[in-house]
Write an enzyme that holds these catalytic residues in place. Structure first.
Site, PDB file in Angstrom:
ATOM      1  N   PRO A  94     -12.371  -0.111  32.929  1.00 30.69           N
ATOM      2  CA  PRO A  94     -11.486   1.015  33.254  1.00 30.69           C
ATOM      3  C   PRO A  94     -10.632   0.751  34.495  1.00 30.69           C
ATOM      4  CG  PRO A  94     -13.808   1.718  33.224  1.00 30.69           C
ATOM      5  CD  PRO A  94     -13.781   0.262  32.912  1.00 30.69           C
ATOM      6  N   GLU A 122     -21.012   0.816  34.037  1.00 32.58           N
ATOM      7  CA  GLU A 122     -21.569   0.814  35.392  1.00 32.58           C
ATOM      8  C   GLU A 122     -21.008  -0.332  36.223  1.00 32.58           C
ATOM      9  OE1 GLU A 122     -23.542   0.636  32.638  1.00 32.58           O
ATOM     10  OE2 GLU A 122     -24.126   2.737  32.494  1.00 32.58           O
ATOM     11  N   ARG A 160      -2.068  -8.146  14.936  1.00 37.66           N
ATOM     12  CA  ARG A 160      -1.003  -7.685  14.044  1.00 37.66           C
ATOM     13  C   ARG A 160       0.376  -8.182  14.465  1.00 37.66           C
ATOM     14  NH1 ARG A 160       1.393  -3.300  14.307  1.00 37.66           N
ATOM     15  NH2 ARG A 160       0.803  -2.577  12.242  1.00 37.66           N
ATOM     16  N   ASP A 175       7.297  -0.334  13.987  1.00 35.84           N
ATOM     17  CA  ASP A 175       6.210   0.547  14.406  1.00 35.84           C
ATOM     18  C   ASP A 175       6.591   1.378  15.620  1.00 35.84           C
ATOM     19  OD1 ASP A 175       4.575  -0.360  12.454  1.00 35.84           O
ATOM     20  OD2 ASP A 175       3.474  -1.762  13.729  1.00 35.84           O
TER      21      ASP A 175
END
Ligand code: 6GU
Length: 237
Positions: A94, A122, A160, A175
């Site tokens: 994160p 953690e 992709r 896209d």
């Protein structure tokens, strides 16, 4: 492209690489994906992959030794300065820079060997980041228990984009996000379903009109749901 995924939960990846685009790319040998159990690189009696944090606190921290050993076996060195060219070691955490279409594109274009370390929420011993990791990536502002779901997202977004993966060369370009805004609405048969009609413009075969309508609708949706994409303050595209 070769992708090596380092994880303490190798079974997590069992089925997800067996479907759709990723499966097709693997069968076409556009990508090779190997999943490695970090525990296999332990040498201690208890095969420990994590331990308590120095300084105290909750949760466990991934130990450096097996991760260093894994990287050395995959890349021949544990110094990122000496990695073979075209190789990167991505830590999913994160704390990383946020994954965007431009990041996926950069990795798809520049890399032929991607090593992914799945972090735990953690934490992971900081010496792994300092010495081994070339890129720290997060997939968004929310908490996952580990990097495994993020690894699936990252691999899908890259694979992709590899040449030959998608049926037609243009399908990735059309896209959402490749153009910097959201995609337009899509319809298929039947032309009328439970009283709901497909917009006339899509049925009349006038391609200039259709393109105009699609551009307008894409912009409308983007204004409503993702104004940030239009204001160009999202650090991307
Ligand atoms: Cl890459 N890992 C974890 N544990 N949580 C996340 C994430 C990654 N990206 C967003 N949240």
């Amino acid at each position: 492209m070769k992708v090596d995924i380092l994880t303490i939960f190798p079974e997590f990846f069992g089925q997800v690489i067996e479907f759709g685009i990723i499966r097709r790319a693997r069968l076409a040998e556009i990508v090779e994906i190997n999943v490695h159990d970090i525990r296999k690189f332990t040498t201690d009696k208890h095969r420990m992959v994590d331990d308590r944090p120095f300084g105290g606190g909750d949760g466990m921290v991934l130990k450096p030794e097996p991760i260093f050993a894994a990287i050395e076996s995959l890349l021949g060195t544990s110094e990122k300065e000496n990695y073979p060219s075209g190789s990167r070691v991505v830590l999913l955490t994160p704390q990383g820079r946020q994954l965007k279409q431009s990041v996926a594109k950069e990795l798809a274009d520049e890399i032929n060997h991607l090593v992914i370390i799945c972090g735990r929420y953690e934490g992971i011993d900081e010496r792994v980041n300092e010495t081994l990791v070339t890129d720290e990536i997060s997939i968004g502002d929310y908490v996952l228990s580990g990097g495994e779901p993020a690894a699936v997202v990252l691999v899908d977004s890259i694979v992709r984009l590899l040449p030959g993966t998608l049926g037609s060369e243009t399908s990735a370009e059309n896209d959402s996000f490749s153009s910097g805004i959201l995609d337009h609405p899509h319809y298929t048969r039947p032309a009328e379903f439970r009283g709901m009609k497909v917009p006339d413009v899509l049925l009349n075969g006038n391609h200039a009109e259709i393109e105009k309508w699609r551009a307008k609708k894409a912009l409308e949706k983007t204004r409503i749901f993702r104004r940030d994409l239009l204001e160009g303050d999202n650090g991307d595209m």
